[in-house]
Structures are given as structure tokens and as C-alpha cells.
Design a protein around this motif. Structure first.
Motif, PDB file in Angstrom:
ATOM      1  N   ARG A   1       0.833  -1.213   0.000  1.00 19.71           N
ATOM      2  CA  ARG A   1       0.000   0.000   0.000  1.00 19.71           C
ATOM      3  C   ARG A   1       0.862   1.256   0.000  1.00 19.71           C
ATOM      4  O   ARG A   1       0.448   2.279  -0.516  1.00 19.71           O
ATOM      5  CB  ARG A   1      -0.894   0.019   1.232  1.00 19.71           C
ATOM      6  N   GLU A   2       2.048   1.158   0.633  1.00 17.84           N
ATOM      7  CA  GLU A   2       2.911   2.321   0.654  1.00 17.84           C
ATOM      8  C   GLU A   2       4.355   1.939   0.926  1.00 17.84           C
ATOM      9  O   GLU A   2       4.650   0.842   1.415  1.00 17.84           O
ATOM     10  CB  GLU A   2       2.438   3.351   1.673  1.00 17.84           C
ATOM     11  N   GLN A   3       5.228   2.897   0.583  1.00 17.64           N
ATOM     12  CA  GLN A   3       6.659   2.764   0.849  1.00 17.64           C
ATOM     13  C   GLN A   3       7.161   4.122   1.282  1.00 17.64           C
ATOM     14  O   GLN A   3       6.701   5.149   0.802  1.00 17.64           O
ATOM     15  CB  GLN A   3       7.422   2.343  -0.412  1.00 17.64           C
ATOM     16  N   THR A   4       8.150   4.101   2.174  1.00 16.60           N
ATOM     17  CA  THR A   4       8.686   5.355   2.708  1.00 16.60           C
ATOM     18  C   THR A   4      10.191   5.361   2.599  1.00 16.60           C
ATOM     19  O   THR A   4      10.850   4.328   2.802  1.00 16.60           O
ATOM     20  CB  THR A   4       8.271   5.533   4.182  1.00 16.60           C
TER      21      THR A   4
ATOM     22  N   GLY B   1      12.901   8.376   3.879  1.00 17.22           N
ATOM     23  CA  GLY B   1      13.185   9.737   4.339  1.00 17.22           C
ATOM     24  C   GLY B   1      11.949  10.611   4.328  1.00 17.22           C
ATOM     25  O   GLY B   1      10.929  10.276   4.931  1.00 17.22           O
ATOM     26  N   ARG B   2      12.021  11.730   3.591  1.00 20.94           N
ATOM     27  CA  ARG B   2      10.882  12.651   3.514  1.00 20.94           C
ATOM     28  C   ARG B   2       9.861  12.241   2.450  1.00 20.94           C
ATOM     29  O   ARG B   2       8.887  12.959   2.217  1.00 20.94           O
ATOM     30  CB  ARG B   2      11.398  14.060   3.196  1.00 20.94           C
ATOM     31  N   LEU B   3      10.093  11.134   1.805  1.00 26.51           N
ATOM     32  CA  LEU B   3       9.215  10.687   0.729  1.00 26.51           C
ATOM     33  C   LEU B   3       8.340   9.533   1.191  1.00 26.51           C
ATOM     34  O   LEU B   3       8.801   8.630   1.895  1.00 26.51           O
ATOM     35  CB  LEU B   3      10.037  10.219  -0.479  1.00 26.51           C
ATOM     36  N   ASN B   4       7.077   9.579   0.749  1.00 28.81           N
ATOM     37  CA  ASN B   4       6.156   8.479   1.007  1.00 28.81           C
ATOM     38  C   ASN B   4       5.325   8.260  -0.236  1.00 28.81           C
ATOM     39  O   ASN B   4       4.686   9.190  -0.741  1.00 28.81           O
ATOM     40  CB  ASN B   4       5.246   8.804   2.199  1.00 28.81           C
ATOM     41  N   ALA B   5       5.356   7.030  -0.759  1.00 25.21           N
ATOM     42  CA  ALA B   5       4.555   6.701  -1.941  1.00 25.21           C
ATOM     43  C   ALA B   5       3.447   5.752  -1.525  1.00 25.21           C
ATOM     44  O   ALA B   5       3.680   4.805  -0.787  1.00 25.21           O
ATOM     45  CB  ALA B   5       5.421   6.058  -3.018  1.00 25.21           C
ATOM     46  N   SER B   6       2.268   6.003  -2.027  1.00 22.47           N
ATOM     47  CA  SER B   6       1.140   5.109  -1.769  1.00 22.47           C
ATOM     48  C   SER B   6       0.647   4.548  -3.090  1.00 22.47           C
ATOM     49  O   SER B   6       0.870   5.141  -4.158  1.00 22.47           O
ATOM     50  CB  SER B   6       0.011   5.858  -1.062  1.00 22.47           C
ATOM     51  N   LEU B   7      -0.012   3.409  -3.010  1.00 19.29           N
ATOM     52  CA  LEU B   7      -0.527   2.756  -4.215  1.00 19.29           C
ATOM     53  C   LEU B   7      -1.923   2.212  -3.935  1.00 19.29           C
ATOM     54  O   LEU B   7      -2.130   1.486  -2.960  1.00 19.29           O
ATOM     55  CB  LEU B   7       0.390   1.607  -4.645  1.00 19.29           C
TER      56      LEU B   7
END
Lengths: 115, 114
Positions: B55-58, B60-66
Motif C-alpha cells: 500500500r505504501e513505501q517510505t 526519508g521525507r518521501l512516502n509513496a502510496s498505491l
């Protein structure tokens, strides 16, 4: 080391010249890719090599001829190019070509200008 | 054929702001999705890879959701910095038998103003 290297960085060639672009990776990846990118556009896939064999050719004109002499090297031979072939040529690699292939890692690209 | 769209095409924000970049794809039969950044005239730098089962990956300051079923991914950048200025591209890899190669989005050009 997650580096993909490409040479040369810049290339200017005439329409009658023959030149080659080179790409190298030492990550043990068995899939390598060539992409073409025009200004302000996303990369367009040209070729995919899997285990040193050509697996995808996206209907690229024959004036572009790829070669994968071993698992670390990928070449793109250029002959009789047109000015519209001027672009940034990007090489990439991934562990495998299929869905389980993991991340793609890109090289810095070769900026090609055809005069 | 898979079509990948990124909105907005360009975004300008003041330093320190949190922001969200969007990526939409038409075919939900994807194996994974990868976010990249590209500086002008340079190659692509991988930021995050998110598998279709995640559902997501992180990082550092980045977070991606799917959200695979709705064909959407977002890239969240926290506390933006001028060094984040670049073009951000998403790419989806189709499942075997559904175009098992990367399809790139149209990109979002981000400018972070000091």
C-alpha cells in the motif's frame, strides 16, 4: 554499487556517420534497456535485453542496432541517423526483465545531436 | 495499452511546504510502480519502488502510496527543499502477459522556491 555508466556523455554526428553508444553495469543484472527521451517528454522504450538476448524491440528503425556482448555491457550502434533522432539516450538495468525484476536503475544518458 | 498520466504537469511551492504528486494508470494489472526524479539533461534517479501487493513505501521525507484497484499512486514530499526541484516521473510495470515492461507517466515538473 548501483551505478550504470554510459559513454560518451555527448555526441554530435552527421547523417552519414557511424557511431556507438556504450552502457555498462556491474550489479549482476540480467536485463538491460535502451530508452530514447525527447525534451520535456517521458522516456520511450526502444529495446530490452534479457540474459543477453533481445526480448523486446519496440519497432525501432534499423538505423539503430543494439548489441549485448556480455551480461555487463550494452551497445547501441548508430548509422545513417536523421536530425529527428537527436535526443537523450538512456540505458537502464534491472535484476531481471520480468515483473520480479525489481527496480530499474538508469545511467546518466548520452546527449545525441544529429546534424 | 497502459496509459500513465501525472497531474499536475507543473507545480511551484514555497520551501517547507508539504506536497503531493499524482500518478494515474488505466490498466490495474500492474506488477509494481516506481517513482523517479530527473534533473534537467540528466538520467533518472530511482526514489521508491512499490510492489502491487503493498500500500505504501517510505524513504526519508518521501512516502509513496498505491491504490491498485483505482489505478492511482501518490508521492508525498514532506518539508520541501529547493534541492527537491526536478521532474518527477512514475513508471508502472505490467504483469506478465499484460505488457510486462515499464510504462512512464508524463511527469510533474516541481519547483521549490527558497
Amino acid at each position: 554499487d548501483t551505478e550504470v555508466t554510459q559513454t560518451p556523455k555527448h555526441l554530435v554526428m552527421g547523417m552519414t556517420n557511424k557511431k556507438s553508444l556504450k552502457c555498462e553495469q556491474h550489479m549482476g543484472h540480467r536485463a538491460m534497456y535502451w530508452y530514447k527521451q525527447k525534451a520535456k517528454k517521458p522516456p520511450e522504450l526502444m529495446f530490452v535485453y534479457s540474459y543477453e538476448k533481445l526480448s523486446i524491440n519496440e519497432s525501432v528503425p534499423s538505423r539503430f542496432s543494439p548489441e549485448c556482448p556480455n551480461s555487463s555491457l550494452l551497445n547501441l550502434h548508430l548509422h545513417a541517423l536523421q536530425p529527428e533522432d537527436s535526443a537523450l539516450y538512456l540505458c537502464a538495468s534491472s535484476r531481471l526483465a520480468g515483473g520480479r525484476g525489481g527496480e530499474q536503475y538508469f545511467g546518466p544518458g548520452t546527449r545525441l545531436t544529429v546534424t | 495499452k497502459q496509459e500513465v498520466t501525472q497531474i499536475p504537469a507543473a507545480l511551484s511551492v514555497p520551501e517547507g511546504e508539504n506536497l503531493v504528486l499524482n500518478c494515474s494508470f488505466t490498466d490495474s494489472a500492474i506488477y509494481n510502480l516506481q517513482w523517479f526524479r530527473q534533473d534537467p539533461g540528466k538520467g533518472l534517479t530511482s526514489l521508491l519502488l512499490i510492489q502491487s501487493s503493498q500500500r505504501e513505501q517510505t524513504s526519508g521525507r518521501l512516502n509513496a502510496s498505491l491504490d491498485k484497484s483505482s489505478g492511482r499512486s501518490t508521492l508525498y514530499i514532506a518539508a520541501s527543499q529547493p534541492g527537491d526541484s526536478a521532474t518527477y516521473l512514475c513508471a508502472v510495470r505490467g504483469e506478465p502477459g499484460a505488457g510486462n515492461q515499464f510504462y512512464f507517466g508524463t511527469g510533474t515538473s516541481l519547483t521549490v522556491i527558497p
